[in-house]
Design a protein around this motif. Structure first.
Motif, PDB file in Angstrom:
ATOM      1  N   SER A 171     -10.607   6.957   1.252  1.00 24.56           N
ATOM      2  CA  SER A 171      -9.267   6.355   1.183  1.00 24.56           C
ATOM      3  C   SER A 171      -8.903   5.703   2.508  1.00 24.56           C
ATOM      4  O   SER A 171      -8.380   4.573   2.541  1.00 24.56           O
ATOM      5  N   GLY A 172      -9.166   6.408   3.605  1.00 23.06           N
ATOM      6  CA  GLY A 172      -8.879   5.848   4.923  1.00 23.06           C
ATOM      7  C   GLY A 172      -9.731   4.628   5.232  1.00 23.06           C
ATOM      8  O   GLY A 172      -9.235   3.618   5.760  1.00 23.06           O
ATOM      9  N   ILE A 173     -11.015   4.694   4.893  1.00 20.49           N
ATOM     10  CA  ILE A 173     -11.924   3.570   5.154  1.00 20.49           C
ATOM     11  C   ILE A 173     -11.504   2.346   4.341  1.00 20.49           C
ATOM     12  O   ILE A 173     -11.444   1.221   4.866  1.00 20.49           O
ATOM     13  N   PHE A 174     -11.196   2.553   3.058  1.00 19.05           N
ATOM     14  CA  PHE A 174     -10.801   1.425   2.209  1.00 19.05           C
ATOM     15  C   PHE A 174      -9.474   0.824   2.671  1.00 19.05           C
ATOM     16  O   PHE A 174      -9.281  -0.394   2.592  1.00 19.05           O
ATOM     17  N   TYR A 175      -8.555   1.680   3.137  1.00 22.19           N
ATOM     18  CA  TYR A 175      -7.284   1.142   3.637  1.00 22.19           C
ATOM     19  C   TYR A 175      -7.532   0.221   4.829  1.00 22.19           C
ATOM     20  O   TYR A 175      -6.949  -0.878   4.911  1.00 22.19           O
ATOM     21  N   ILE A 176      -8.372   0.654   5.755  1.00 18.68           N
ATOM     22  CA  ILE A 176      -8.656  -0.159   6.956  1.00 18.68           C
ATOM     23  C   ILE A 176      -9.308  -1.483   6.561  1.00 18.68           C
ATOM     24  O   ILE A 176      -8.920  -2.553   7.058  1.00 18.68           O
ATOM     25  N   ILE A 177     -10.281  -1.430   5.639  1.00 16.88           N
ATOM     26  CA  ILE A 177     -10.944  -2.653   5.188  1.00 16.88           C
ATOM     27  C   ILE A 177      -9.935  -3.595   4.526  1.00 16.88           C
ATOM     28  O   ILE A 177      -9.915  -4.807   4.786  1.00 16.88           O
ATOM     29  N   GLY A 178      -9.092  -3.044   3.668  1.00 17.96           N
ATOM     30  CA  GLY A 178      -8.100  -3.870   2.982  1.00 17.96           C
ATOM     31  C   GLY A 178      -7.085  -4.473   3.937  1.00 17.96           C
ATOM     32  O   GLY A 178      -6.743  -5.658   3.818  1.00 17.96           O
ATOM     33  N   TYR A 179      -6.644  -3.683   4.894  1.00 17.84           N
ATOM     34  CA  TYR A 179      -5.643  -4.167   5.855  1.00 17.84           C
ATOM     35  C   TYR A 179      -6.208  -5.317   6.691  1.00 17.84           C
ATOM     36  O   TYR A 179      -5.573  -6.371   6.841  1.00 17.84           O
ATOM     37  N   ILE A 180      -7.408  -5.123   7.244  1.00 22.36           N
ATOM     38  CA  ILE A 180      -8.024  -6.160   8.085  1.00 22.36           C
ATOM     39  C   ILE A 180      -8.292  -7.418   7.259  1.00 22.36           C
ATOM     40  O   ILE A 180      -8.034  -8.545   7.712  1.00 22.36           O
ATOM     41  N   SER A 181      -8.794  -7.249   6.042  1.00 25.66           N
ATOM     42  CA  SER A 181      -9.088  -8.400   5.188  1.00 25.66           C
ATOM     43  C   SER A 181      -7.822  -9.170   4.844  1.00 25.66           C
ATOM     44  O   SER A 181      -7.809 -10.411   4.850  1.00 25.66           O
ATOM     45  N   PHE A 182      -6.752  -8.454   4.564  1.00 24.81           N
ATOM     46  CA  PHE A 182      -5.506  -9.109   4.150  1.00 24.81           C
ATOM     47  C   PHE A 182      -4.892  -9.929   5.272  1.00 24.81           C
ATOM     48  O   PHE A 182      -4.359 -11.014   5.036  1.00 24.81           O
ATOM     49  N   ILE A 183      -4.951  -9.416   6.499  1.00 28.76           N
ATOM     50  CA  ILE A 183      -4.315 -10.139   7.602  1.00 28.76           C
ATOM     51  C   ILE A 183      -5.208 -11.236   8.168  1.00 28.76           C
ATOM     52  O   ILE A 183      -4.716 -12.176   8.806  1.00 28.76           O
ATOM     53  N   LYS A 184      -6.530 -11.162   7.928  1.00 34.95           N
ATOM     54  CA  LYS A 184      -7.455 -12.116   8.525  1.00 34.95           C
ATOM     55  C   LYS A 184      -7.859 -13.254   7.587  1.00 34.95           C
ATOM     56  O   LYS A 184      -8.107 -14.375   8.047  1.00 34.95           O
ATOM     57  N   LEU A 185      -7.941 -12.981   6.291  1.00 39.59           N
ATOM     58  CA  LEU A 185      -8.490 -13.965   5.368  1.00 39.59           C
ATOM     59  C   LEU A 185      -7.413 -14.887   4.813  1.00 39.59           C
ATOM     60  O   LEU A 185      -6.282 -14.465   4.561  1.00 39.59           O
ATOM     61  N   PHE A 194       0.825  -1.207   0.000  1.00 42.55           N
ATOM     62  CA  PHE A 194       0.000   0.000   0.000  1.00 42.55           C
ATOM     63  C   PHE A 194       0.865   1.265   0.000  1.00 42.55           C
ATOM     64  O   PHE A 194       0.597   2.197  -0.764  1.00 42.55           O
ATOM     65  N   PHE A 195       1.901   1.300   0.824  1.00 42.12           N
ATOM     66  CA  PHE A 195       2.743   2.493   0.884  1.00 42.12           C
ATOM     67  C   PHE A 195       3.521   2.672  -0.416  1.00 42.12           C
ATOM     68  O   PHE A 195       3.719   3.801  -0.873  1.00 42.12           O
ATOM     69  N   THR A 196       3.952   1.564  -1.033  1.00 42.28           N
ATOM     70  CA  THR A 196       4.656   1.669  -2.317  1.00 42.28           C
ATOM     71  C   THR A 196       3.728   2.258  -3.379  1.00 42.28           C
ATOM     72  O   THR A 196       4.079   3.211  -4.078  1.00 42.28           O
ATOM     73  N   GLY A 197       2.526   1.674  -3.493  1.00 42.51           N
ATOM     74  CA  GLY A 197       1.581   2.188  -4.476  1.00 42.51           C
ATOM     75  C   GLY A 197       1.131   3.601  -4.166  1.00 42.51           C
ATOM     76  O   GLY A 197       1.024   4.442  -5.065  1.00 42.51           O
ATOM     77  N   GLY A 198       0.883   3.883  -2.890  1.00 39.81           N
ATOM     78  CA  GLY A 198       0.449   5.225  -2.501  1.00 39.81           C
ATOM     79  C   GLY A 198       1.484   6.281  -2.812  1.00 39.81           C
ATOM     80  O   GLY A 198       1.160   7.370  -3.312  1.00 39.81           O
ATOM     81  N   MET A 199       2.754   5.964  -2.538  1.00 38.23           N
ATOM     82  CA  MET A 199       3.814   6.929  -2.836  1.00 38.23           C
ATOM     83  C   MET A 199       3.979   7.140  -4.332  1.00 38.23           C
ATOM     84  O   MET A 199       4.201   8.268  -4.795  1.00 38.23           O
ATOM     85  N   VAL A 200       3.860   6.064  -5.118  1.00 42.90           N
ATOM     86  CA  VAL A 200       4.007   6.183  -6.559  1.00 42.90           C
ATOM     87  C   VAL A 200       2.839   6.965  -7.169  1.00 42.90           C
ATOM     88  O   VAL A 200       2.970   7.551  -8.247  1.00 42.90           O
ATOM     89  N   ILE A 201       1.714   7.013  -6.487  1.00 44.40           N
ATOM     90  CA  ILE A 201       0.568   7.780  -6.966  1.00 44.40           C
ATOM     91  C   ILE A 201       0.641   9.240  -6.534  1.00 44.40           C
ATOM     92  O   ILE A 201       0.440  10.155  -7.338  1.00 44.40           O
ATOM     93  N   VAL A 202       0.962   9.491  -5.273  1.00 45.75           N
ATOM     94  CA  VAL A 202       0.888  10.848  -4.722  1.00 45.75           C
ATOM     95  C   VAL A 202       2.157  11.658  -4.999  1.00 45.75           C
ATOM     96  O   VAL A 202       2.079  12.823  -5.433  1.00 45.75           O
ATOM     97  N   VAL A 203       3.334  11.075  -4.773  1.00 46.36           N
ATOM     98  CA  VAL A 203       4.593  11.831  -4.885  1.00 46.36           C
ATOM     99  C   VAL A 203       4.805  12.404  -6.286  1.00 46.36           C
ATOM    100  O   VAL A 203       5.104  13.605  -6.427  1.00 46.36           O
TER     101      VAL A 203
END
Length: 325
Positions: free
Chosen positions: A241-255, A108-117
């Motif tokens: 963006s914040g809501i989707f990040y939280i959903i993605g993070y929880i889903s990735f570590i739990k599923l 997420f941080f790699t993609g986010g930086m490549v989009i925003v920076v």
């Protein structure tokens, strides 16, 4: 926290795409300024052949590439999760000595930086070009440039969250699109059907809807005309963006990743989502049946057709496993 080794792996795995996205996002904004200036100079050099006066003005609502930057967020997220999962590469990634949280945050941080920076760099370069070239008028520059950073990050966060929930590229994209129009499906579609059944007697259908309410629907930001409204509406893509990040993070570590190829990685979602799809099919086809025939019989026929189509689509999409690449 993300580890440097994970960043290096992410870079090696998506180097060509990350580099391409970085330079496209960085150069498109300055290119808009330069391209407009070159067109203006062409007008000046051939002023005798042109009708009217030559005016050097930049309208960012028309003819700019930055209004479609959200597409790159979608491409990045599909590459980082959908394609990697479809190729079966997550088994190796999960075998590395890192937690699932570290893996997701690195992506997420790699993609986010490549989009925003690069967009931020392009914005600064464009400011210098505007100060240097001195156009007579610049319209929507700051609003659109800053807004697209948030909107493209929202698109990226959404598709990443969908990728963390689903087991194939198709399901990742389909869930992403559905979420972008979900407020419409949950509010407007039932309201239209209630109006068909009860006429205009439904009280809340006659109330004035605030203009800002439409921007709860993420897909509204695909049309760049949002830039003509208040800058305060950019709160919505930032919040999403914040809501989707939280959903993605929880889903990735739990599923579990064992359901690769299935629509959802969490099996418990299959049946409820199938029911929702069938209901949406009933309401959608019922509405179109009524619109086409202007009769209640057409409405009932449309609902029946929607039930069958919704069941078939949901059954084959959700329960049929997709083969890995």
């Amino acid at each position: 926290m993300p580890d440097s080794g994970l960043f290096y792996k992410e870079w090696k795995q998506n180097k060509a795409l990350l580099t391409t996205v970085f330079f496209v996002l960085m150069l498109s904004n300055p290119f808009t300024v330069l391209n407009t200036y070159i067109s203006y100079q062409g007008c000046v050099d051939h002023q005798n052949e042109w009708v009217g006066n030559c005016v050097f003005s930049i309208n960012y609502l028309n003819g700019t590439f930055i209004s479609v930057f959200w597409i790159w967020g979608v491409v990045l997220a599909v590459s980082q999760l959908g394609i990697e999962r479809s190729k079966g590469l997550f088994d190796f990634t999960f075998s590395l000595p890192y937690t699932r949280g570290q893996i997701y945050n690195t992506k997420f941080f790699t993609g986010g930086m490549v989009i925003v920076v690069p967009q931020l760099i392009g914005y600064v370069l464009s400011v210098f070009l505007i100060l240097l070239l001195k156009p007579e008028k610049v319209i929507y520059f700051h609003h659109l440039s800053i807004g697209m950073m948030l909107i493209s990050l929202m698109a990226y966060s959404l598709v990443m969250a969908a990728g963390a929930l689903t087991g194939s590229i198709f399901s990742q994209l389909l869930v992403s699109f559905t979420v972008t129009i979900l407020p419409f499906l949950l509010i407007a579609l039932p309201a239209e059907n209630l109006e068909i059944i009860f006429g205009h007697n439904v009280a809340f259908l006659n109330t004035d809807i605030p203009d800002w309410l439409q921007y709860i629907i993420p897909i509204m930001f695909v049309n760049p005309e949002w830039v003509m409204d208040s800058a305060q509406y950019l709160f919505f893509p930032a919040a999403w963006s914040g809501i989707f990040y939280i959903i993605g993070y929880i889903s990735f570590i739990k599923l579990s990743n064992e359901r690769n190829g299935y629509f959802f990685l969490w099996k418990a979602l299959d049946r409820p989502v199938q029911l929702v799809v069938i209901i949406i099919g009933i309401l959608s086809f019922g509405y179109f049946g009524f619109t086409a025939s202007e009769s209640f019989a057409g409405y009932l026929i449309g609902m029946a057709a929607g039930a069958v189509i919704g069941f078939l689509i949901s059954y084959f999409a959700i329960y049929k496993k997709t083969k890995l690449l």
